[in-house]
Write a protein that holds these residues in place. Structure first.
Motif, PDB file in Angstrom:
ATOM      1  N   LEU A 254      41.164  43.809  81.965  1.00 28.67           N
ATOM      2  CA  LEU A 254      42.566  43.660  82.633  1.00 28.67           C
ATOM      3  C   LEU A 254      42.910  42.265  83.172  1.00 28.67           C
ATOM      4  O   LEU A 254      43.938  41.626  83.154  1.00 28.67           O
ATOM      5  N   GLY A 255      41.837  41.637  83.645  1.00 24.16           N
ATOM      6  CA  GLY A 255      41.815  40.480  84.233  1.00 24.16           C
ATOM      7  C   GLY A 255      42.295  39.454  83.233  1.00 24.16           C
ATOM      8  O   GLY A 255      43.159  38.694  83.511  1.00 24.16           O
ATOM      9  N   ASP A 256      41.927  39.655  82.012  1.00 25.25           N
ATOM     10  CA  ASP A 256      42.043  38.669  81.071  1.00 25.25           C
ATOM     11  C   ASP A 256      43.727  38.569  80.524  1.00 25.25           C
ATOM     12  O   ASP A 256      44.479  38.052  80.288  1.00 25.25           O
ATOM     13  N   GLY A 257      44.121  40.124  80.539  1.00 24.53           N
ATOM     14  CA  GLY A 257      45.495  40.363  80.171  1.00 24.53           C
ATOM     15  C   GLY A 257      46.297  40.003  81.166  1.00 24.53           C
ATOM     16  O   GLY A 257      47.481  39.357  80.884  1.00 24.53           O
TER      17      GLY A 257
ATOM     18  N   PRO B 147      28.055  27.205  68.346  1.00 23.29           N
ATOM     19  CA  PRO B 147      27.012  26.880  69.313  1.00 23.29           C
ATOM     20  C   PRO B 147      26.747  27.791  70.809  1.00 23.29           C
ATOM     21  O   PRO B 147      25.583  27.902  71.059  1.00 23.29           O
ATOM     22  N   SER B 148      27.819  28.610  70.971  1.00 21.74           N
ATOM     23  CA  SER B 148      27.640  29.525  72.056  1.00 21.74           C
ATOM     24  C   SER B 148      26.782  30.779  71.713  1.00 21.74           C
ATOM     25  O   SER B 148      25.927  31.441  72.232  1.00 21.74           O
TER      26      SER B 148
ATOM     27  N   VAL C  85      26.992  34.160  84.715  1.00 21.40           N
ATOM     28  CA  VAL C  85      27.119  33.035  84.813  1.00 21.40           C
ATOM     29  C   VAL C  85      28.512  32.741  84.586  1.00 21.40           C
ATOM     30  O   VAL C  85      29.392  32.264  85.272  1.00 21.40           O
ATOM     31  N   VAL C  86      29.041  33.243  83.221  1.00 19.39           N
ATOM     32  CA  VAL C  86      30.412  32.932  82.993  1.00 19.39           C
ATOM     33  C   VAL C  86      31.421  33.776  83.842  1.00 19.39           C
ATOM     34  O   VAL C  86      32.417  33.099  84.333  1.00 19.39           O
TER      35      VAL C  86
ATOM     36  N   GLY D 201      34.317  29.471  78.198  1.00 24.71           N
ATOM     37  CA  GLY D 201      33.557  30.482  78.858  1.00 24.71           C
ATOM     38  C   GLY D 201      33.708  31.730  78.076  1.00 24.71           C
ATOM     39  O   GLY D 201      32.742  32.758  77.909  1.00 24.71           O
ATOM     40  N   GLU D 202      35.016  31.878  77.449  1.00 22.06           N
ATOM     41  CA  GLU D 202      34.988  33.217  76.832  1.00 22.06           C
ATOM     42  C   GLU D 202      34.174  33.349  75.468  1.00 22.06           C
ATOM     43  O   GLU D 202      33.933  34.290  75.037  1.00 22.06           O
ATOM     44  N   THR D 203      33.772  31.934  74.828  1.00 19.68           N
ATOM     45  CA  THR D 203      33.044  32.211  73.384  1.00 19.68           C
ATOM     46  C   THR D 203      31.652  32.547  74.002  1.00 19.68           C
ATOM     47  O   THR D 203      31.013  33.290  73.014  1.00 19.68           O
TER      48      THR D 203
END
Length: 430
Positions: free
Chosen positions: A19-22, A59-60, A75-76, A111-113
């Motif tokens: 919801l926050g991302d949208g 790498p993530s 953390v993210v 951070g999303e990765t």
């Protein structure tokens, strides 16, 4: 039938985060439109959203496989809450700039990765019963779709129109809630197998694993074609709906909503389809139905018929995502899961810009329906390939082998732990 308290908390955290991302994606686009009318500067904001996955996808995955996945997500979650709080403050005092938006998009994309990779890698451990991964992933994707595509866009648009800062305030609240729910999730989610100390070696290990596995190679081949074709079909959807279907600008969102409705239905029926047809046939069927939906949309000038095709496509894409995503989790050792998801993301996101460019070239050479038609044919070809390479027999055999290897690994780890305890006890007695 429930999937347990731990899954419910992960589900709630995922829904809040989506919801926050949208809201964030709509609000930041609206804010950018206030700051610039330069199409190049505006499109750069969207392009920067692809960059972190292309550069950091693998790498993530190494980080996710080396560290506790819940802690990484925490953390993210704290980081993205803080970044959005800074943007909120800048908007509140009228100091937001396009360069600040560029930085925010890059940081949140990076951070999303890690976050998406960590959450996806946690699912098998949270669910426990690997036979129920399709059900779990369907519920997660359904909640994410409902929050991200149904609730967030109108909410963000309405709130932003009243007060831009309030939209980013909803952002901060959603991301903070997701972090708190993740904090309340009990358990440790760290892969138990030691990995190479050098990141390049760890990435190479995952690449060799995927390259050496028949089903992973086949699924990745289909993902490449589906990602390319979907980007091609979507590249000029605004112009296609307006000039070919005659849909007015005010109704464009409603047309896109038909695909979201189909996708929501797909997320809830994917487990049922896989159980009835078998996982291999379900993947082939979903690719074929995706292609047929695109063909139907490309063959008509009726917005209603095209909406039916778009809804079919949305349903089939989500069935594919749930079934293949669950199978990817099922076939991959826990110690390699983060990196394997990273490989798929890098490949899928890498071909999307190429597909979008190809769509523009095809439309210029033909008309606005040509990219959708070609995308449909490519998708049908991918479905035929899946029917040949991802058969139920091959999938079931691979699952049996993977489950046996996982059991041997688990039994070996438990035996080593028991031996270590016995040695420690003997030393204490001496």
């Amino acid at each position: 039938m429930g999937l347990g308290r731990r899954f419910n908390r992960l589900w709630a955290a995922s829904a809040a985060g989506n919801l926050g991302d949208g809201v964030y994606r709509v609000a930041i686009a609206l804010l950018a439109a206030r700051l610039t009318s330069d199409p190049v500067a505006f499109s750069a904001l969207a392009a920067l959203g692809f960059l972190p996955w292309l550069v950091l996808g693998l790498p993530s995955g190494v980080l996710v496989d080396r560290h506790d996945r819940r802690r990484l997500a925490l953390v993210v979650g704290a980081m993205r809450t803080g970044v959005l709080a800074v943007l909120l403050a800048a908007v509140a005092v009228d100091r937001a700039s396009l360069w600040l938006l560029y930085v925010v998009v890059l940081v949140l994309g990076a951070g999303e990765t890690v976050y998406d990779n960590a959450v996806g890698s946690m699912v098998p451990a949270v669910v426990g019963d690997r036979e129920r991964l399709e059900t779990a992933n369907g519920r997660l994707q359904g909640a994410g779709l409902l929050a991200h595509d149904f609730v967030a866009p109108p909410l963000a648009s309405a709130v932003f129109a009243m007060a831009a800062g309030a939209a980013f305030g909803i952002n901060v609240a959603c991301f903070a809630l997701a972090a708190l729910l993740m904090l309340a999730l009990p358990g440790t989610y760290r892969a138990q197998v030691d990995q190479p100390t050098r990141m390049t070696q760890a990435m190479g290990q995952a690449v060799r694993f995927v390259r050496g596995d028949l089903l992973h190679r086949a699924m990745l081949s289909v993902v490449v074609v589906l990602g390319f074709a979907n980007a091609m079909a979507m590249a000029l959807v605004v112009l296609w709906t307006r000039e070919v279907l005659g849909i007015p600008e005010a109704a464009f969102g409603l047309f896109l909503l038909t695909a979201a409705v189909g996708a929501l239905a797909g997320s809830q029926t994917a487990a049922w389809v896989a159980a009835r047809t078998g996982r291999g046939r379900a993947m082939a069927l979903s690719a074929v139905v995706t292609g047929l939906g695109m063909l139907l949309a490309a063959a008509t000038r009726s917005p209603y018929v095209a909406a039916v095709g778009w809804a079919l496509t949305g349903w089939a894409i989500l069935v594919w995502n749930v079934v293949y995503g669950s199978l990817r989790q099922r076939l991959t050792p826990d110690a390699l899961l983060g990196r394997t998801i990273g490989i798929y993301r890098v490949v899928a996101w890498g071909v999307m810009p190429l597909g979008a460019i190809a769509g523009g070239v095809l439309a210029d050479a033909g008309d606005l329906r040509t990219p959708i038609l070609v995308a449909a044919l490519l998708t049908l070809a991918a479905g035929g390939y899946a029917a040949l390479r991802l058969t139920n027999t091959r999938v079931d055999t691979a699952i049996t082998k993977a489950d046996a290897e996982m059991k041997n690994t688990t039994d070996g780890a438990e035996a080593a732990e028991t031996t270590g305890d016995a040695v420690s006890g003997g030393r204490g007695a001496a």
